[in-house]
Design a protein around this motif. Structure first.
Motif, PDB file in Angstrom:
ATOM      1  N   UNK A 100      12.031   4.468  -6.494  1.00 22.46           N
ATOM      2  CA  UNK A 100      11.653   5.666  -5.746  1.00 22.46           C
ATOM      3  C   UNK A 100      11.493   5.390  -4.257  1.00 22.46           C
ATOM      4  N   UNK A 101      11.238   4.111  -3.903  1.00 22.75           N
ATOM      5  CA  UNK A 101      11.005   3.744  -2.508  1.00 22.75           C
ATOM      6  C   UNK A 101       9.554   3.750  -2.104  1.00 22.75           C
ATOM      7  N   UNK A 102       8.657   4.206  -2.979  1.00 28.29           N
ATOM      8  CA  UNK A 102       7.232   4.285  -2.677  1.00 28.29           C
ATOM      9  C   UNK A 102       6.406   3.729  -3.833  1.00 28.29           C
ATOM     10  N   UNK A 103       5.505   2.769  -3.520  1.00 27.93           N
ATOM     11  CA  UNK A 103       5.223   2.185  -2.206  1.00 27.93           C
ATOM     12  C   UNK A 103       6.238   1.108  -1.854  1.00 27.93           C
ATOM     13  N   UNK A 104       6.152   0.617  -0.609  1.00 27.86           N
ATOM     14  CA  UNK A 104       6.993  -0.510  -0.228  1.00 27.86           C
ATOM     15  C   UNK A 104       6.618  -1.718  -1.067  1.00 27.86           C
ATOM     16  N   UNK A 111       3.176 -16.810  -0.707  1.00 25.63           N
ATOM     17  CA  UNK A 111       2.456 -15.677  -1.288  1.00 25.63           C
ATOM     18  C   UNK A 111       3.281 -14.401  -1.218  1.00 25.63           C
ATOM     19  N   UNK A 112       3.020 -13.511  -2.168  1.00 25.02           N
ATOM     20  CA  UNK A 112       3.634 -12.191  -2.128  1.00 25.02           C
ATOM     21  C   UNK A 112       2.929 -11.348  -1.077  1.00 25.02           C
ATOM     22  N   UNK A 113       3.702 -10.687  -0.244  1.00 28.36           N
ATOM     23  CA  UNK A 113       3.169  -9.845   0.827  1.00 28.36           C
ATOM     24  C   UNK A 113       4.308  -8.959   1.330  1.00 28.36           C
ATOM     25  N   UNK A 114       3.994  -8.053   2.254  1.00 26.86           N
ATOM     26  CA  UNK A 114       5.015  -7.233   2.911  1.00 26.86           C
ATOM     27  C   UNK A 114       5.204  -7.793   4.321  1.00 26.86           C
ATOM     28  N   UNK A 138       0.838  -1.193   0.000  1.00 25.25           N
ATOM     29  CA  UNK A 138       0.000   0.000   0.000  1.00 25.25           C
ATOM     30  C   UNK A 138       0.875   1.245   0.000  1.00 25.25           C
ATOM     31  N   UNK A 139       0.568   2.174  -0.890  1.00 26.72           N
ATOM     32  CA  UNK A 139       1.350   3.411  -0.989  1.00 26.72           C
ATOM     33  C   UNK A 139       1.069   4.313   0.207  1.00 26.72           C
ATOM     34  N   UNK A 140       2.113   4.919   0.766  1.00 27.64           N
ATOM     35  CA  UNK A 140       1.946   5.849   1.883  1.00 27.64           C
ATOM     36  C   UNK A 140       1.605   7.252   1.380  1.00 27.64           C
ATOM     37  N   UNK A 141       1.753   7.483   0.096  1.00 26.11           N
ATOM     38  CA  UNK A 141       1.358   8.742  -0.525  1.00 26.11           C
ATOM     39  C   UNK A 141       1.005   8.444  -1.974  1.00 26.11           C
ATOM     40  N   UNK A 142       0.341   9.373  -2.607  1.00 33.38           N
ATOM     41  CA  UNK A 142      -0.055   9.141  -3.987  1.00 33.38           C
ATOM     42  C   UNK A 142       1.173   8.915  -4.858  1.00 33.38           C
TER      43      UNK A 142
END
Length: 239
Positions: free
Chosen positions: A91-95, A136-139, A71-75
């Motif tokens: 860019x580092x965003x999102x994780x 599964x893919x996840x963070x 999930x992106x922490x910013x747009x």
């Protein structure tokens, strides 16, 4: 886009590295040359000519990976992952992370990475290298990680609570060979029957004994900070 003839590109690179003299290039000259050629959109077939790809190794580019995003922490107004002139930028965003199309067991991975000085100012920027990604893919997915985070560069850890590791780590060696933010650091990770060994700028840093994870996908992390990767190459070792 029209490409420059390959011989002109490579001739320019040679001149940038060697200059007018016959002296061997310094590390600074090599890095300056790499900066100059990174702005050129090169035909894929010339990338191995720009980077050192040792016999037995295969150069990996963005097309050799798939992407998973959290999930992106910013747009997000730009792609998280891009590639230009043989450099993969994040860019580092999102994780999230890139993970290889192919699965590997016994192998050697070599690459260079840096946190660009133009990125957000952070004394301890973060990324990482994921090994034996399974499930599964996840963070974050079930895997082992070789740290890219500046303070823990080349440390080995488990990214799953269910998997414990016995790790040997040399902090003194890390601090002696680690290069500062803005400069390229080289990482090598060797996998043999589930045991990992990490090497930072030519110096062994950490190793772990085998766990239940012995094969899986290889990944690189997006973890909140801008980071660049180049010359990612992999060699399968005999099982």
């Amino acid at each position: 886009m029209k490409y420059l003839p390959t011989f002109l590109i490579l001739s320019s690179v040679a001149f940038l590295i060697n200059g007018c003299s016959g002296d061997s290039p310094t590390e600074k000259q090599k890095e300056e040359a790499a900066k100059d050629v990174s702005a050129i959109d090169l035909p894929e077939k010339t990338l191995e000519s720009l980077f050192e790809v040792e016999k037995g190794y295969t150069l990996l580019t963005l097309k050799d990976f798939k992407e998973f995003q959290g999930k992106a922490v910013k747009s997000v107004e730009e792609p998280t992952w891009t590639e230009k002139g043989g450099v993969i930028s994040c860019t580092g965003n999102p994780k999230g992370y890139l993970y290889s199309i192919k699965s590997y067991s016994n192998f050697s991975v070599r690459l260079e990475y840096r946190f660009p000085e133009t990125g957000q100012k952070n004394d301890n920027p973060n990324t990482g290298f994921l090994f034996y990604i399974t499930g599964e893919n996840r963070i974050w997915p079930q895997c082992l990680e070789v740290q890219g985070k500046f303070a823990e560069m080349a440390h080995i850890k488990s990214n799953s609570k269910e998997i414990t590791l016995e790790v040997t780590d040399n902090q003194e060696a890390r601090e002696m060979v680690r290069r500062p933010v803005g400069e390229w650091n080289s990482i090598e990770v060797i996998s043999k029957d589930g045991a990992l060994t990490s090497v930072l700028n030519g110096t062994p840093i950490a190793s772990c004994k085998p766990s239940e994870l012995k094969a899986g996908y290889f990944g690189i992390q997006s973890e909140g900070d801008a980071v660049e990767f180049r010359n990612i190459r992999i060699q399968k070792l005999t099982d």
